[in-house]
Design a protein around this motif. Sequence first.
Motif, short mmCIF file in Angstrom:
data_model
loop_
_atom_site.label_atom_id
_atom_site.label_comp_id
_atom_site.label_asym_id
_atom_site.label_seq_id
_atom_site.Cartn_x
_atom_site.Cartn_y
_atom_site.Cartn_z
N ALA A 1 -2.62 6.07 -0.65
CA ALA A 1 -1.81 5.44 0.40
C ALA A 1 -0.77 6.42 0.93
O ALA A 1 -0.58 6.54 2.15
CB ALA A 1 -1.12 4.18 -0.14
N ALA A 2 -0.12 7.15 0.04
CA ALA A 2 0.90 8.12 0.47
C ALA A 2 0.27 9.27 1.24
O ALA A 2 0.80 9.70 2.28
CB ALA A 2 1.66 8.65 -0.76
N VAL B 1 -9.65 3.17 -3.52
CA VAL B 1 -9.88 3.43 -2.11
C VAL B 1 -9.13 2.41 -1.24
O VAL B 1 -8.85 2.67 -0.08
CB VAL B 1 -11.40 3.44 -1.82
N ALA B 2 -8.72 1.29 -1.81
CA ALA B 2 -7.92 0.32 -1.07
C ALA B 2 -6.60 0.91 -0.62
O ALA B 2 -5.97 0.40 0.31
CB ALA B 2 -7.68 -0.92 -1.94
N GLY C 1 -2.27 2.51 3.39
CA GLY C 1 -1.53 3.60 4.00
C GLY C 1 -1.64 3.61 5.51
O GLY C 1 -0.65 3.83 6.22
N LEU C 2 -2.83 3.35 6.05
CA LEU C 2 -3.01 3.30 7.50
C LEU C 2 -2.22 2.15 8.12
O LEU C 2 -1.59 2.31 9.17
CB LEU C 2 -4.49 3.14 7.85
N THR C 3 -2.25 1.00 7.47
CA THR C 3 -1.52 -0.16 7.99
C THR C 3 -0.03 0.10 8.00
O THR C 3 0.66 -0.18 8.99
CB THR C 3 -1.85 -1.41 7.15
N ALA C 4 0.48 0.66 6.91
CA ALA C 4 1.91 0.96 6.85
C ALA C 4 2.30 2.02 7.89
O ALA C 4 3.34 1.89 8.56
CB ALA C 4 2.28 1.44 5.44
N ALA C 5 1.48 3.04 8.04
CA ALA C 5 1.78 4.09 9.01
C ALA C 5 1.75 3.55 10.44
O ALA C 5 2.62 3.88 11.26
CB ALA C 5 0.79 5.24 8.86
N VAL D 1 -7.59 -4.59 9.39
CA VAL D 1 -8.92 -5.18 9.22
C VAL D 1 -10.01 -4.13 9.42
O VAL D 1 -10.94 -4.02 8.61
CB VAL D 1 -9.11 -6.37 10.19
N GLY D 2 -9.88 -3.33 10.46
CA GLY D 2 -10.89 -2.32 10.75
C GLY D 2 -10.97 -1.26 9.67
O GLY D 2 -12.07 -0.88 9.23
N SER D 3 -9.82 -0.77 9.22
CA SER D 3 -9.84 0.28 8.20
C SER D 3 -10.34 -0.26 6.86
O SER D 3 -11.03 0.45 6.13
CB SER D 3 -8.46 0.92 8.05
N LEU D 4 -10.02 -1.51 6.56
CA LEU D 4 -10.53 -2.11 5.32
C LEU D 4 -12.05 -2.24 5.37
O LEU D 4 -12.74 -1.87 4.42
CB LEU D 4 -9.87 -3.47 5.09
#
Length: 135
Positions: free
Chosen positions: A19-20, A76-77, A82-86, A108-111
């Motif tokens: 995530a980081a 991998v979650a 990380g993408l959502t937070a960014a 949703v898309g990245s998941l």
Amino acid sequence: MRQGLAKSVPQLVVGLVLAAVTMGAWAAWLGWDQQRDVQADGTTTGPYEAWQVIGLVLTLLALVYGAVSRDYIAAVAGIPVGLTAAAYVDWSDDSSGLFLVGVVMVMVGSLAVTAGVSALIAFLTRHGRRSRRTT
């Protein structure tokens, strides 16, 4: 019970690291470009160029492959987190509030894509291991 905890702690740590690193990759590829381009007809595009998004996707693909090939599938979650937070941090200065729609779409898309790519990599990696053992 103790053995299950011993397996889940590395998954959690790797997930947090992913995530980081994902947030850092967003900042490196997309975070610095905040300028929209005005076209001759007055429409705007951007702020990101295609090469920036492609660079981010390739970087994240390498992260997914590295984690899944080492059996950190649950970790991998961390990439969608990380993408959502960014995305939230990068887009939250939008006064219309519509940025939340984009953030949810990124989540949703990245998941979905990360899960699908992870499953494919896991299948191919395991299939490759089996075929090497039989030869």
